[in-house]
Structures are given as C-alpha cells and as structure tokens.
Design a protein around this motif. Structure first.
Motif, PDB file in Angstrom:
ATOM      1  N   LEU A 199     -34.101   7.794 -14.127  1.00 48.59           N
ATOM      2  CA  LEU A 199     -33.425   8.985 -13.604  1.00 48.59           C
ATOM      3  C   LEU A 199     -33.764  10.149 -14.531  1.00 48.59           C
TER       4      LEU A 199
ATOM      5  N   SER B 275     -32.240  13.118  -9.015  1.00 45.96           N
ATOM      6  CA  SER B 275     -31.777  11.974  -9.807  1.00 45.96           C
ATOM      7  C   SER B 275     -30.320  11.637  -9.501  1.00 45.96           C
ATOM      8  N   ASN B 276     -29.504  12.641  -9.279  1.00 42.24           N
ATOM      9  CA  ASN B 276     -28.102  12.415  -8.929  1.00 42.24           C
ATOM     10  C   ASN B 276     -28.007  11.668  -7.600  1.00 42.24           C
TER      11      ASN B 276
ATOM     12  N   ALA C 178     -29.045   8.097  -8.218  1.00 37.19           N
ATOM     13  CA  ALA C 178     -27.963   7.383  -8.912  1.00 37.19           C
ATOM     14  C   ALA C 178     -26.894   6.950  -7.916  1.00 37.19           C
TER      15      ALA C 178
ATOM     16  N   PHE D 108     -24.509   7.895 -14.580  1.00 37.04           N
ATOM     17  CA  PHE D 108     -25.481   8.986 -14.645  1.00 37.04           C
ATOM     18  C   PHE D 108     -24.832  10.283 -15.101  1.00 37.04           C
TER      19      PHE D 108
END
Length: 85
Positions: free
Chosen positions: A19, A29-30, A33, A42
């Motif tokens: 991530l 990336s969020n 996650a 995260f």
C-alpha cells in the motif's frame, strides 16, 4: 528487495500486498486497504514509513513492524501467521 524475496519464498502460503502512502497514491491505497479488510491498520500506520503488518487468514493483525527490520523479524511473524490458520 527483501519483501520481494519473502513473497517468493512464501508465495504458496502468504499473500503480500503493498500500500503506497506517497502523495497522489493515498486514495488508491485506501481503497485497496478496504478491499483487503485492513482499513484500520492502513489509516493508523500510514504515517510510519515503512510499516509492515502481518495478518492471519482472519485478517487479525498479529504484528505491526514499523521501520525497516531484519529478515529474521519478518520470517518470525510470517511463520506465526501461517501456523495460526
């Protein structure tokens, strides 16, 4: 290089996901996650670069390893995660 080596060593037993917390990559990336079921980890660990989370198959965080660690530290917790399945 170390994570790549570990992912090859454990490729049949463990999933590795990166991530990226760099500027411009946080939203992507969020989302990833969230798809992985590790959003809380995260969000809490994003300020610590690098940070490795070792989860079992139930997505329970077994160990958070902020900052770079020696290979032996990662292996120890990867093996623990495999045994906890």
């Amino acid at each position: 290089p170390l994570m790549k080596e570990l992912s090859q060593t454990y490729q049949d037993k463990v999933s590795f996901h990166e991530l990226n917390v760099s500027s411009g990559k946080m939203d992507e990336s969020n989302k990833k996650a969230g798809e992985l079921g590790v959003s809380s980890f995260f969000k809490a660990s994003a300020p610590y670069i690098p940070c490795v989370g070792i989860f079992n198959s139930d997505k329970t965080l077994l160990k958070e390893l902020p900052a770079a660690k020696p290979k032996s530290a990662y292996v120890k917790y990867i093996e623990k995660a495999i045994k906890s399945k």
